[in-house]
Design an enzyme around this catalytic site. Structure first.
Site, PDB file in Angstrom:
ATOM      1  N   ASP A  42       0.840  -1.201   0.000  1.00 27.95           N
ATOM      2  CA  ASP A  42       0.000   0.000   0.000  1.00 27.95           C
ATOM      3  C   ASP A  42       0.873   1.249   0.000  1.00 27.95           C
ATOM      4  O   ASP A  42       1.735   1.411   0.865  1.00 27.95           O
ATOM      5  CB  ASP A  42      -0.894  -0.002   1.243  1.00 27.95           C
ATOM      6  CG  ASP A  42      -1.812   1.213   1.289  1.00 27.95           C
ATOM      7  OD1 ASP A  42      -2.914   1.139   0.721  1.00 27.95           O
ATOM      8  OD2 ASP A  42      -1.414   2.230   1.883  1.00 27.95           O
ATOM      9  N   TYR A  47       2.637  10.112  -0.022  1.00 28.46           N
ATOM     10  CA  TYR A  47       3.666   9.505   0.823  1.00 28.46           C
ATOM     11  C   TYR A  47       5.073   9.791   0.296  1.00 28.46           C
ATOM     12  O   TYR A  47       6.044   9.696   1.043  1.00 28.46           O
ATOM     13  CB  TYR A  47       3.494   7.986   0.918  1.00 28.46           C
ATOM     14  CG  TYR A  47       2.227   7.480   1.542  1.00 28.46           C
ATOM     15  CD1 TYR A  47       1.337   8.335   2.199  1.00 28.46           C
ATOM     16  CD2 TYR A  47       1.905   6.127   1.474  1.00 28.46           C
ATOM     17  CE1 TYR A  47       0.176   7.854   2.762  1.00 28.46           C
ATOM     18  CE2 TYR A  47       0.738   5.633   2.047  1.00 28.46           C
ATOM     19  CZ  TYR A  47      -0.129   6.504   2.674  1.00 28.46           C
ATOM     20  OH  TYR A  47      -1.286   6.011   3.223  1.00 28.46           O
ATOM     21  N   LYS A  72      -3.027   6.035  -4.205  1.00 25.54           N
ATOM     22  CA  LYS A  72      -4.159   6.919  -3.892  1.00 25.54           C
ATOM     23  C   LYS A  72      -4.048   8.274  -4.581  1.00 25.54           C
ATOM     24  O   LYS A  72      -2.941   8.797  -4.764  1.00 25.54           O
ATOM     25  CB  LYS A  72      -4.250   7.116  -2.371  1.00 25.54           C
ATOM     26  CG  LYS A  72      -4.256   5.802  -1.580  1.00 25.54           C
ATOM     27  CD  LYS A  72      -4.267   6.034  -0.083  1.00 25.54           C
ATOM     28  CE  LYS A  72      -3.995   4.741   0.667  1.00 25.54           C
ATOM     29  NZ  LYS A  72      -2.564   4.410   0.737  1.00 25.54           N
ATOM     30  N   HIS A 105      -7.958   9.498  -1.613  1.00 23.18           N
ATOM     31  CA  HIS A 105      -7.269   9.464  -0.325  1.00 23.18           C
ATOM     32  C   HIS A 105      -8.068  10.156   0.788  1.00 23.18           C
ATOM     33  O   HIS A 105      -8.177   9.632   1.898  1.00 23.18           O
ATOM     34  CB  HIS A 105      -5.895  10.118  -0.472  1.00 23.18           C
ATOM     35  CG  HIS A 105      -4.899   9.692   0.545  1.00 23.18           C
ATOM     36  ND1 HIS A 105      -3.547   9.692   0.327  1.00 23.18           N
ATOM     37  CD2 HIS A 105      -5.045   9.242   1.820  1.00 23.18           C
ATOM     38  CE1 HIS A 105      -2.914   9.270   1.401  1.00 23.18           C
ATOM     39  NE2 HIS A 105      -3.801   8.991   2.324  1.00 23.18           N
TER      40      HIS A 105
END
Length: 309
Positions: A42, A47, A72, A105
């Site tokens: 994931d 990120y 996402k 997200h």
């Protein structure tokens, strides 16, 4: 490994590998995770780990079809015209032709453009883009083959209901904060009735340093109930927290960069007895650790358990 079936017919491994934070160490961590047996990875554009995740996948040598990869859509790409380009950028970073799952997200739209946190006078600039319109653009991606499934993250019940009422594809997955101190049982049961799979992020609650001591003292993985149950199975409390999700038919996303813990978390793939599940149900504190309400320009989780944490 235990797997759950999505409403698309695809299978999602019950234990996935979370890659939030520590971007510099993620390529090695993902490689270590895949070597240990993880097949569910994931990540997310925000990120900053997609490139590292892709590198770890490539170095592993494991065939693409054996992996389940999620990424996402970030808040600055909610305009329907921006959605496919955002996925294309993620695929480029990952070095993949497709992802298995693409999620919205957060249910908030920010100013269009390349700024990840667009601000004016110190405040996030929110745009009036309907979540349903963003989701409908996600639906179109399914026809391109660039993602095999779509879903949401961090939504309220009302937001998911609006999608169900106005869109044509039922979300395959809702990824949400869920752990023995924030159980959201009524909400997760509702998802089951709608055919939406639930994935737990932050399955260890306040282990993340960003959350600090929010929600009270102590750490979830030091909860005496989890520790006592673990002794019966020869497991530690973190593994019990993961098994609590797996036993419900959910998937869970532990994260670690330590090889021993990466391997240890995979051993959370087991089932708890009904009586042990009841003991864990009794420790629900309704503590939400990850709530970006206000900071992200609107309030979230308004119809869910303990919004304030």
């Amino acid at each position: 490994m235990t797997k759950a079936k999505l409403n698309t017919g695809a299978e999602i491994p019950a234990i996935g590998f979370g890659t939030w934070q520590d971007a510099d160490s993620q390529e090695g961590a993902v490689l270590e995770a895949i070597k240990a047996g993880y097949r569910h990875i994931d990540t997310a554009h925000i990120y900053g780990t997609e490139k590292a995740v892709g590198g770890g996948i490539k170095k592993s040598g494991v065939p693409r079809k054996e992996l389940f990869v999620t990424t996402k859509l970030w808040n600055n790409k909610h305009h329907p015209d921006d959605v496919e380009g955002a996925l294309d950028k993620s695929l480029g970073e990952l070095g993949l032709d497709y992802v298995d799952l693409y999620l919205i997200h957060w249910p908030v739209a920010w100013k269009r453009g390349e700024e990840l946190f667009p601000k004016q006078n110190g405040q996030i600039v929110v745009e009036n883009i309907d979540l349903v319109d963003t989701y409908k653009a996600m639906e179109k991606l399914l026809k391109t083959g660039k993602t095999k499934a779509i879903g949401v993250s961090n939504c309220s019940k009302a937001e998911v209901e609006r999608i169900l009422q106005n869109a044509s594809v039922v979300p395959a997955v809702h990824q949400m904060e869920c752990h023995p101190w924030l159980q959201q049982r009524e909400f997760t049961e509702w998802h089951k009735a709608k055919g939406i799979h639930v994935t737990h992020y932050s399955p260890f609650g306040n282990q993340n340093s960003l959350y600090g001591s929010k929600g009270g003292t102590g750490k979830l993985i030091e909860d005496p109930t989890l520790e006592a149950i673990g002794k019966q199975y020869g497991k530690n409390s973190a593994q019990v927290a993961l098994a609590w999700g797996v036993t419900q038919g959910h998937s869970v996303l532990p994260k670690s960069k330590t090889p021993s813990r990466i391997k240890s978390n995979l051993e959370g793939d087991f089932k708890l007895s009904p009586s042990d599940m009841e003991k864990i149900y009794a420790i629900n504190r309704k503590i939400r650790f990850n709530d970006s309400s206000g900071e992200f320009g609107r309030d979230f989780f308004e119809d869910l358990e303990d919004k304030t944490g």
